[in-house]
Write an enzyme that holds these catalytic residues in place. Structure first.
Site, mmCIF file in Angstrom:
data_model
loop_
_atom_site.group_PDB
_atom_site.id
_atom_site.type_symbol
_atom_site.label_atom_id
_atom_site.label_comp_id
_atom_site.label_asym_id
_atom_site.label_seq_id
_atom_site.Cartn_x
_atom_site.Cartn_y
_atom_site.Cartn_z
ATOM 1 C CG HIS A 182 -1.932 -1.012 1.284
ATOM 2 N ND1 HIS A 182 -2.577 -1.470 0.165
ATOM 3 C CD2 HIS A 182 -2.458 -1.704 2.337
ATOM 4 C CE1 HIS A 182 -3.455 -2.381 0.513
ATOM 5 N NE2 HIS A 182 -3.398 -2.553 1.825
ATOM 6 C CB CYS A 232 -1.633 3.239 -5.347
ATOM 7 S SG CYS A 232 -2.829 1.909 -5.416
#
Length: 450
Positions: A333, A433
């Protein structure tokens, strides 16, 4: 008034990090680590829990203890869950629970962390005054430090009414109190057991019901999205790496080396352990997991399997630990607080890139030192869209396949680093991301040093 556990929560978070570090150290390294913890204990591990843990590390290093990292981790998680489930308990409520907790201490806890927790509770209740509680100023300072460590802080709610115990000010004494205590021991023992069991069941059920889509939008680095959206799933056999025959798998199994000593205990406890990733000068010093059943598991679970919004870093389910693939893809993440892969965006600065090119990545079978060669921005392609999919690239069998990867990197790299891949290199890709485009991804590409 509910008891305050800010200091203890801060200490438990740091204990968890220390366990992750100590787990893979040899005896000599652990001995030095234990001495370092003792020097900074008041700052990093304040309170009774921190003192007990630091002593446990020293005893493990000196071979004077039979406890294991697994037992310390389980006790740490049990204390953390007990604190979270009892945030609204006031002093009288804890006084009711204390006898049963003491009675069943050895059943619930495996290490001295349990004794330290009960001692901490007694100090907070004013029963044991061997050591003073933290001063208000110290608590506020710790709250400031803890704020960025804890993603979700529960808001204070109105305490539940406890009509039968509002008059309690101290532990009961005398014959009548002794009789009450005897009766309560049985009742409270059963109650505590039920609370621990029901709490664990709650976490298990919650894991099963957790929806991955909202988490993916907020946190995930996109390999998880590739598992849950059609455009990221392989749509034909031509997109898969060459199949390994049954005989080849058997041959590889026979040649498989022993797990490295520093990972043996952890791999036994967590079969999903793939290896370890550490980048000097950064916060990244974490175990690398690999999903065993649910491909999205580590989106919202840490390496221990406990539910966590931060998740864990993990290798693609298609990657092999042994023999290691030509390209290993690791996801994590992009956390706003810098945890997990939240610091990879710093690599967009060429100066930072040059200062942090060295990457250490071990599988559980072999150690490895890598050199970063590129920083790329890309995205997950739609199902029918043509193009190179790095998240499906694990082997190259010829120069043509290798060149496709190299061309993809050249077309998407942010700047010329002065380094490049060569045919035969073992590749590592760290993916997270990136929000400048839809389904964007930031990828650090590295090659293994010979």
């Amino acid at each position: 008034m509910a008891l305050q556990w800010t200091t203890e929560e801060y200490t438990l978070l740091n204990i968890k990090k220390c366990i992750a570090n100590g787990w893979r150290m040899n005896r000599s390294q652990l001995h030095e680590y234990g001495k370092k913890l003792q020097r900074v204990r008041e700052q990093v591990l304040p309170g009774e829990l921190g003192s007990a843990f630091a002593d446990a590390v020293s005893r493990i290093a000196d071979s004077h203890s039979n406890i294991s990292w697994t037992e310390l981790l389980k006790d740490m998680e049990l204390i953390r869950k007990l604190i979270q489930s009892s945030r609204q308990w006031d002093r009288s409520e804890w006084l009711k629970r204390l006898p049963g907790l003491e009675e069943r201490q050895k059943k619930y806890f495996r290490t001295q962390l349990g004794e330290a927790f009960i001692r901490t509770l007694k100090i907070k209740l004013g029963i044991c005054k061997d050591k003073p509680q933290a001063a208000p100023g110290e608590i506020l300072q710790l709250e400031g430090v803890a704020a960025w460590l804890m993603e979700d802080t529960e808001t204070t709610q109105t305490a539940q009414k406890k009509k039968s115990v509002r008059h309690v000010r101290r532990l009961p004494g005398g014959t009548a109190a002794a009789a009450c205590a005897c009766i309560s021991l049985c009742l409270l023992s059963a109650w505590l057991y039920g609370q621990f069991e029901s709490k664990q069941n709650f976490y298990d059920i919650h894991r099963l019901k957790a929806a991955s889509a909202p988490v993916q939008e907020t946190y995930t680095e996109n390999r998880e999205t590739t598992h849950t959206t059609a455009e990221a799933v392989r749509t034909s056999e031509t997109e898969l790496p060459a199949a390994i025959s049954k005989k080849e798998k058997q041959d590889n199994q026979r040649k498989r080396p022993k797990i490295l000593a520093q990972y043996q205990e952890m791999a036994k406890e967590y079969p999903g352990l793939f290896g370890w990733l550490q980048i000097p000068g950064t916060q990244i010093d974490l175990p690398v997991m690999q999903p065993l059943k649910d491909k999205n598991f580590y989106l919202n679970h840490d390496f221990t399997g406990a539910e966590s919004a931060e998740g864990a870093i993990f290798a693609d389910p298609q990657n092999n630990r042994w023999p290691q693939d030509d390209n290993t893809v690791i996801y994590g993440h992009n956390m706003k607080n810098g945890h997990i892969f939240g610091g990879l965006d710093l690599y967009e600065d060429p100066a930072y890139f040059q200062e942090h090119k060295e990457i250490h990545f071990d599988t559980i079978y072999e150690t490895g030192r890598y050199e970063a060669v590129a920083v790329i921005k890309t995205r997950i392609l739609n199902e029918n869209e043509q193009g190179f999919r790095y998240y499906q690239f694990f082997q190259y069998e010829n120069k043509k396949q290798f060149r496709q990867c190299v061309e993809f990197i050249k077309q998407n790299q942010l700047f010329d680093t002065g380094s490049s891949l060569r045919h035969g290199d073992r590749i590592l890709m760290l993916s997270t991301c990136e929000y400048s485009q839809e389904n964007g991804r930031l990828v650090i590409v590295a090659k293994k040093c010979s």
